[in-house]
Scaffold this active site. Structure first.
Site, short mmCIF file in Angstrom:
data_model
loop_
_atom_site.label_atom_id
_atom_site.label_comp_id
_atom_site.label_asym_id
_atom_site.label_seq_id
_atom_site.Cartn_x
_atom_site.Cartn_y
_atom_site.Cartn_z
N SER A 1 0.85 -1.19 0.00
CA SER A 1 0.00 0.00 0.00
C SER A 1 0.89 1.24 0.00
O SER A 1 2.11 1.13 0.06
CB SER A 1 -0.90 0.01 1.23
OG SER A 1 -0.10 0.23 2.38
N LYS A 2 0.23 2.38 -0.05
CA LYS A 2 0.98 3.63 -0.16
C LYS A 2 2.01 3.81 0.94
O LYS A 2 3.01 4.49 0.75
CB LYS A 2 0.01 4.81 -0.16
CG LYS A 2 -0.59 5.02 -1.53
CD LYS A 2 -1.42 6.29 -1.59
CE LYS A 2 -2.08 6.38 -2.95
NZ LYS A 2 -3.35 7.08 -2.95
N ARG A 3 1.75 3.20 2.10
CA ARG A 3 2.72 3.44 3.17
C ARG A 3 4.05 2.71 2.91
O ARG A 3 5.05 2.97 3.55
CB ARG A 3 2.10 3.16 4.53
CG ARG A 3 2.16 1.80 5.05
CD ARG A 3 1.20 1.57 6.18
NE ARG A 3 0.74 0.22 6.10
CZ ARG A 3 1.47 -0.81 6.47
NH1 ARG A 3 2.68 -0.64 6.95
NH2 ARG A 3 1.02 -2.04 6.33
#
Ligand code: GLU
Length: 482
Positions: A254-256
């Site tokens: 994910s974006k993290r």
């Protein structure tokens, strides 16, 4: 090329069916790649379907980004994209066929009723699922003109097994599959119906997608089987549910974890399409321990038995290493054009092309090529990094002045001749070449890292090189006065 020789299997048709969300997710790109390779390997066709039924998110911009990203990766499709939103009438037609044949039914439950049902299930800690309250009721029991949805009548007995090409045999009891909605009260199709109808109408034989859709397969198959019972010609597709990509910590990517859009790898990370192609291929698929696999080799080697059963972990270092490999293999003029576009109008493509063989030897990204070539276009007086400025002390200025004198009378401006001159000067000063090369590099590039110093001299040319050296050297004549 492999074939399904011997069997009468229809020619392979695969598809990539992204929902436009604003960018092409790398997981989506990998799904597209696997579908593309499977079709190409088997001499079949690969199609693109834009699942744009969520009108709020499916902007033209979001659609363009997906198509751009696929195009950049070199994944071309065999037909123009199909837009799911254009096909609502056809989806509704299938819902009506299912209804007419008794494989679906009208449900008149109001939203309030369904909410009360769910509240009760919650309170009793039961699975939250439509309780099939209209499955066996006749529509005459509903109030005159009341709105209804059409629900699929999923068999409640027995079980369904999918022989998934990646997951193996997976079985689900039919009683666990709900009688979900096919057509909403306003006549619009649900996602689950649309996918099945579109896959059928596009002639899709193999559904290769993320394993987050495995549960959906068990809900989609009853439509397929009901339609096959009604009119024939709706064979079960072959399924291959590919484990999702995980981040280095093992959680779903994910974006993290960093960039998740293909566009970010192109624009921000400076990755070449063939490197991302190769990396995405290796992310979840393997052929022995080979890391570097070109597009044509991939077409030859790819098959579903090489897809791993466990989630692959995204490793940016591996991607960067592959990128370095493909940068070194890439055509210099092509790289020069890519770099020039990043630099802007002051870039000189011919000079960049000439410099590329030395620029690319260690670069792992286009960004590094851009940084590495900055000295070529730097304007005098050169901006100096702190480290470079620190190298130009009084002693260095004197040495540069001496070197400049020798270089001014040098006509043969080649690597060999420049090296010979510089070496003889260093020897005369009883200095290692490095001691001289450091301030030269600082003066010529304003930095402490650059290609070999003689390459730099040749690329800059005599006039510019001497102007840069002289700008840092002790002005002529000052030595004696000191
Ligand atoms: N549109 C779905 C998605 O983007 C894919 C549907 C499918 O492959 O069946 O996740």
């Amino acid at each position: 090329m492999a074939s399904d020789s011997g069997s009468k299997a229809p020619p392979v048709v695969t598809r990539f069916a992204p929902s436009p969300t604003g960018y092409l997710h790398i997981g989506g790109a990998r799904t597209a790649l696997f579908n593309w390779l499977y079709a190409r390997h088997h001499g079949g066709r690969v199609l693109l379907r834009i699942e744009d039924t969520d009108r709020k998110r499916s902007t033209q911009d979001a659609i363009d980004k997906i198509i751009d990203g696929l195009d950049w990766l070199g994944l071309e499709f065999d037909e123009p994209p199909l837009f799911q939103s254009d096909r609502a009438e056809r989806h509704a037609e299938v819902a009506r066929k299912l209804l007419d044949a008794g494989h679906a039914y009208k449900c008149y439950a109001t939203p309030e009723e369904l909410e009360a049902m769910r509240a009760e299930q919650r309170a009793n800690k039961q699975p939250m699922r439509y309780d099939r309250r209209w499955r066996d009721r006749h529509e005459s029991e509903a109030p005159e003109g009341a709105p209804y949805v059409i629900r699929l009548k999923v068999p409640t007995e027995g079980e369904t097994t999918i022989a998934d090409e990646v997951q193996g045999k997976v079985t689900v009891r039919n009683a666990e599959i709900d009688d979900y909605v096919l057509l909403r009260a306003d006549g619009t199709p649900t996602y689950m119906l649309a996918v099945v109808v579109d896959d059928h109408d596009m002639g899709v034989t193999h559904i290769i997608r993320g394993d987050d859709h495995l549960n959906n397969a068990f809900r989609q198959l009853p439509i397929i089987r009901a339609m096959d019972a009604i009119e024939g010609g709706w064979p079960d597709p072959v399924y291959a549910h590919v484990p999702l990509i995980h981040g280095p910590d093992g959680a779903k990517m994910s974006k993290r974890h960093g960039a998740v859009g293909v566009e970010a790898y192109r624009d921000d990370e400076g990755v070449l399409p063939e490197a991302l192609f190769n990396y995405l291929l290796r992310l979840g698929w393997g052929h022995g321990d080979r890391e570097e696999i070109t597009k044509s080799e991939a077409i030859e080697l790819f098959d579903l038995d090489g897809v791993g059963k466990g989630p692959a972990r995204f490793d940016i270092k591996k991607l960067q290493n592959l990128n370095g490999h493909y940068i070194r293999a890439a055509d210099d003029a092509r790289l020069a054009a890519i770099v020039a576009e990043r630099i802007g109008p002051e870039a000189d493509i011919a000079l960049l092309t000439e410099a590329m063989p030395v620029l690319k030897t260690r670069a792992k990204s286009i960004n590094e090529l851009v940084e590495g070539s900055a000295f070529l276009f730097a304007k005098r007086p050169l901006e100096m990094t702190d480290k470079a400025a620190a190298l130009i002390d009084a002693e260095a200025r004197e040495r540069l002045a001496g070197l400049s004198k020798m270089l001014h009378v040098q006509n043969d401006w080649t690597i060999e001749a420049l090296e010979a001159t510089t070496k003889s000067y260093a020897e005369a000063l009883e200095l290692g070449l490095g001691k001289l090369a450091q301030p030269m590099r600082a003066a010529l590039t304003g930095t402490t890292t650059s290609p070999g110093i003689f390459d730099v001299l040749v690329l800059l040319g005599k006039e510019e090189s001497l102007a840069r050296i002289d700008a840092q050297a002790l002005p002529a004549g000052t030595e004696e006065n000191d």
